[in-house]
Every structure is written in C-alpha cells, then in structure tokens.
Scaffold this active site. Structure first.
Site, PDB file in Angstrom:
ATOM      1  N   TYR A   1      28.211  42.462  30.421  1.00  0.00           N
ATOM      2  CA  TYR A   1      27.236  41.722  29.339  1.00  0.00           C
ATOM      3  C   TYR A   1      27.924  41.008  28.271  1.00  0.00           C
ATOM      4  O   TYR A   1      27.335  40.054  27.862  1.00  0.00           O
ATOM      5  CB  TYR A   1      26.496  43.310  28.708  1.00  0.00           C
ATOM      6  CG  TYR A   1      25.779  43.867  29.825  1.00  0.00           C
ATOM      7  CD1 TYR A   1      25.005  43.226  31.004  1.00  0.00           C
ATOM      8  CD2 TYR A   1      25.826  45.357  29.939  1.00  0.00           C
ATOM      9  CE1 TYR A   1      24.419  44.077  31.917  1.00  0.00           C
ATOM     10  CE2 TYR A   1      24.992  46.028  30.936  1.00  0.00           C
ATOM     11  CZ  TYR A   1      24.441  45.258  31.757  1.00  0.00           C
ATOM     12  OH  TYR A   1      23.646  46.044  32.879  1.00  0.00           O
TER      13      TYR A   1
HETATM   14  C1  LIG Z   1      27.671  47.015  36.150  1.00  0.00           C
HETATM   15  C2  LIG Z   1      27.728  46.439  37.324  1.00  0.00           C
HETATM   16  C3  LIG Z   1      26.314  46.118  37.699  1.00  0.00           C
HETATM   17  C4  LIG Z   1      28.629  45.276  37.507  1.00  0.00           C
HETATM   18  O1  LIG Z   1      28.610  44.764  38.797  1.00  0.00           O
HETATM   19  P1  LIG Z   1      30.229  44.164  39.761  1.00  0.00           P
HETATM   20  O2  LIG Z   1      29.691  43.444  40.831  1.00  0.00           O
HETATM   21  O3  LIG Z   1      30.840  45.533  39.832  1.00  0.00           O
HETATM   22  O4  LIG Z   1      30.633  43.105  38.471  1.00  0.00           O
HETATM   23  P2  LIG Z   1      31.156  41.768  38.760  1.00  0.00           P
HETATM   24  O5  LIG Z   1      31.960  42.038  40.075  1.00  0.00           O
HETATM   25  O6  LIG Z   1      30.306  40.714  38.726  1.00  0.00           O
HETATM   26  O7  LIG Z   1      32.386  41.771  37.641  1.00  0.00           O
HETATM   27  C5  LIG Z   1      33.201  42.710  37.715  1.00  0.00           C
HETATM   28  C6  LIG Z   1      34.652  42.145  38.134  1.00  0.00           C
HETATM   29  O8  LIG Z   1      34.586  41.158  38.993  1.00  0.00           O
HETATM   30  C7  LIG Z   1      35.471  40.048  38.448  1.00  0.00           C
HETATM   31  N1  LIG Z   1      34.663  38.918  39.281  1.00  0.00           N
HETATM   32  C8  LIG Z   1      34.006  38.010  39.045  1.00  0.00           C
HETATM   33  N2  LIG Z   1      33.601  37.207  40.071  1.00  0.00           N
HETATM   34  C9  LIG Z   1      34.342  37.230  41.140  1.00  0.00           C
HETATM   35  C10 LIG Z   1      34.758  36.904  42.212  1.00  0.00           C
HETATM   36  N3  LIG Z   1      34.274  35.879  42.899  1.00  0.00           N
HETATM   37  N4  LIG Z   1      35.745  37.439  43.026  1.00  0.00           N
HETATM   38  C11 LIG Z   1      36.368  38.592  42.625  1.00  0.00           C
HETATM   39  N5  LIG Z   1      36.182  39.135  41.241  1.00  0.00           N
HETATM   40  C12 LIG Z   1      35.322  38.520  40.511  1.00  0.00           C
HETATM   41  C13 LIG Z   1      34.783  39.953  37.231  1.00  0.00           C
HETATM   42  O9  LIG Z   1      35.715  38.942  36.155  1.00  0.00           O
HETATM   43  C14 LIG Z   1      34.919  41.358  36.742  1.00  0.00           C
HETATM   44  O10 LIG Z   1      36.221  41.596  36.224  1.00  0.00           O
HETATM   45  P3  LIG Z   1      35.958  42.994  35.285  1.00  0.00           P
HETATM   46  O11 LIG Z   1      35.256  44.037  35.880  1.00  0.00           O
HETATM   47  O12 LIG Z   1      37.607  43.244  35.436  1.00  0.00           O
HETATM   48  O13 LIG Z   1      35.675  42.676  33.975  1.00  0.00           O
HETATM   49  C15 LIG Z   1      28.284  47.526  38.626  1.00  0.00           C
HETATM   50  O14 LIG Z   1      29.555  47.838  38.363  1.00  0.00           O
HETATM   51  C16 LIG Z   1      27.599  48.599  38.398  1.00  0.00           C
HETATM   52  O15 LIG Z   1      26.512  48.753  39.126  1.00  0.00           O
HETATM   53  N6  LIG Z   1      28.097  49.905  37.846  1.00  0.00           N
HETATM   54  C17 LIG Z   1      27.490  51.085  37.825  1.00  0.00           C
HETATM   55  C18 LIG Z   1      26.062  51.128  37.177  1.00  0.00           C
HETATM   56  C19 LIG Z   1      25.849  50.337  35.815  1.00  0.00           C
HETATM   57  O16 LIG Z   1      26.556  50.784  35.113  1.00  0.00           O
HETATM   58  N7  LIG Z   1      24.831  49.548  35.879  1.00  0.00           N
HETATM   59  C20 LIG Z   1      24.476  48.668  34.552  1.00  0.00           C
HETATM   60  C21 LIG Z   1      23.809  49.826  33.827  1.00  0.00           C
HETATM   61  S1  LIG Z   1      22.575  49.399  32.810  1.00  0.00           S
END
Ligand SMILES: CC(C)(COP(=O)(O)OP(=O)(O)OC[C@H]1O[C@@H](n2cnc3c(N)ncnc32)[C@H](O)[C@@H]1OP(=O)(O)O)[C@@H](O)C(=O)NCCC(=O)NCCS
Length: 184
Positions: free
Chosen positions: A148
């Site tokens: 976020y």
């Molecule tokens: C919060 C949530 C939705 C984020 O989704 P995600 O897919 O894990 O997030 P992203 O992959 O987009 O980002 C995570 C990391 O991947 C990295 N990333 C982005 N694009 C990428 C790519 N193409 N290849 C590899 N890594 C990548 C990002 O830089 C990021 O790094 P960081 O975590 O060290 O900051 C997920 O982790 C989740 O469901 N969490 C539990 C539930 C939750 O908290 N939901 C929100 C509550 S309101």
C-alpha cells in the site's frame, strides 16, 4: 498466472474458492469464514462493484480482489464516517471507491500478484479517491503495508477499532487515478 476481470456472477460461481483463499491469506478460523461468505455474496450487487482474480495455468484461484463505491448505509462506510471530521468526510467519502478485499494465497505471495491485482482493480474503479482498511502492523515487515505504501496510500485513520473486532486497523487512502507506470 493469468489476471482476469470478474463480473459479479464470476465471483459467485467461485465463492468457495474465494472464501478459501481469504481464509488462507488471513489465517482465519472456519466459523468466521461462514459469516464472511455471506457478506461477500451480498457485496457483488453493490454499485460500482469491480473485481479481479488471478488464476494458475490449471485454473486454480491464486488470488482475488474486489471493491465498490463507498456509500452511506454501508457498515464500513458508516464506521469510518463517524470517526472523521467534516472536511475529511467530504474529501474522502463523497466520491470514493472502497477496496474491500485483496488477498493472495500464501504459496503465491511475493511474486507481484498482489500488486498486479491492486493496479488492475484501481484502474477499473470509479471515483476520485480510494480507501481501504488493513490491520495495524509493522510497516517494514508487513507485505500488505509495503504494497500500500508503494502505491502511495497515506494515513486517513490509525489504530481504528471496528465494533466486534479487538484488532486495530489503519484506514489508508489515496487519490484516483493511479498514473500508469508509477508503481512497479
Ligand atoms: C498483501 C498481499 C495481497 C500482497 O500480495 P503479494 O502478491 O504477496 O504482493 P506482491 O508480490 O505484489 O508484493 C510482494 C513482493 O513481491 C515483489 N514483486 C513485485 N513484483 C514482482 C515480480 N514480478 N517478481 C517478483 N517479485 C515481485 C514486490 O517488490 C514485493 O516485495 P516486498 O514484499 O519485499 O515488498 C498478500 O501478501 C496477502 O494476501 N497477504 C495476506 C492477506 C492480507 O494482508 N491482505 C490485505 C489485507 S487488507
């Protein structure tokens, strides 16, 4: 992985999978998930509803996100409204898209799926601003918080308590649209 836009009926058809991903991502108990299932089922008919999903090559649900136009009479909107002063209400709530859920199955996290979902959802959203709530957590450690902040969300309310939930939440917001290419 394939990102798709979902119509209300697409989400309803996969409601079991949606609830399963939600439960896995949030680590919630089964009892709580039944109640949530009912809410999600009713949310799809709200004005301005938009949804996205990420599917694996085999068609499994890896993640989803959805939101709708935030409006008076909705429980979340009314809770937030009650805690804002008049100028903030006007600014944040008068033309606002609420990101209601955004989740990625734990095995698929950390590969950019959440970021792609959020970017696509906000690109489809109607409204001048977007709001969401997320559990208070260490901003450096929590993946949700890092996501976020990368998207430029700022604090609207901190340590906010919703009735019936002992966890503290933050309400975060930003203006729409999100310019293309500004968030990786
Ligand atoms: C919060 C949530 C939705 C984020 O989704 P995600 O897919 O894990 O997030 P992203 O992959 O987009 O980002 C995570 C990391 O991947 C990295 N990333 C982005 N694009 C990428 C790519 N193409 N290849 C590899 N890594 C990548 C990002 O830089 C990021 O790094 P960081 O975590 O060290 O900051 C997920 O982790 C989740 O469901 N969490 C539990 C539930 C939750 O908290 N939901 C929100 C509550 S309101």
């Amino acid at each position: 992985m394939r990102l798709v836009a979902w119509q209300p009926d697409d989400l309803l058809r996969r409601l079991d999978d949606v609830v399963a991903v939600y439960g896995e991502a949030m680590g919630y108990r089964k009892e709580l998930l039944q109640t949530r299932r009912g809410y999600i089922g009713s949310h799809v008919r709200r004005p301005g509803f938009r949804a996205v999903a990420t599917l694996t090559a085999e068609g499994r649900l890896a993640g989803f996100g959805y939101g709708y136009t935030s409006a008076a009479g909705q429980w979340w909107h009314d809770q937030v409204r009650a805690s804002l002063d008049e100028p903030s209400r006007k600014y944040w709530l008068s033309d606002c898209f609420e990101v209601v859920e955004l989740h990625v199955r734990p095995v698929a996290q950390g590969h950019g799926v959440g970021a792609r979902q959020l970017r696509a959802l906000l690109a489809m959203a109607e409204g001048k601003r977007v709001l969401l709530s997320t559990p208070e957590a260490d901003e450096q450690v929590s993946r949700a918080w890092r996501l976020y902040r990368r998207f430029g969300f700022s604090d609207v309310l901190r340590d906010f308590l919703f009735p019936g939930d002992e966890r503290a939440f933050a309400i975060l917001g930003r203006e729409l649209p999100v310019a293309e290419g500004t968030v990786s």
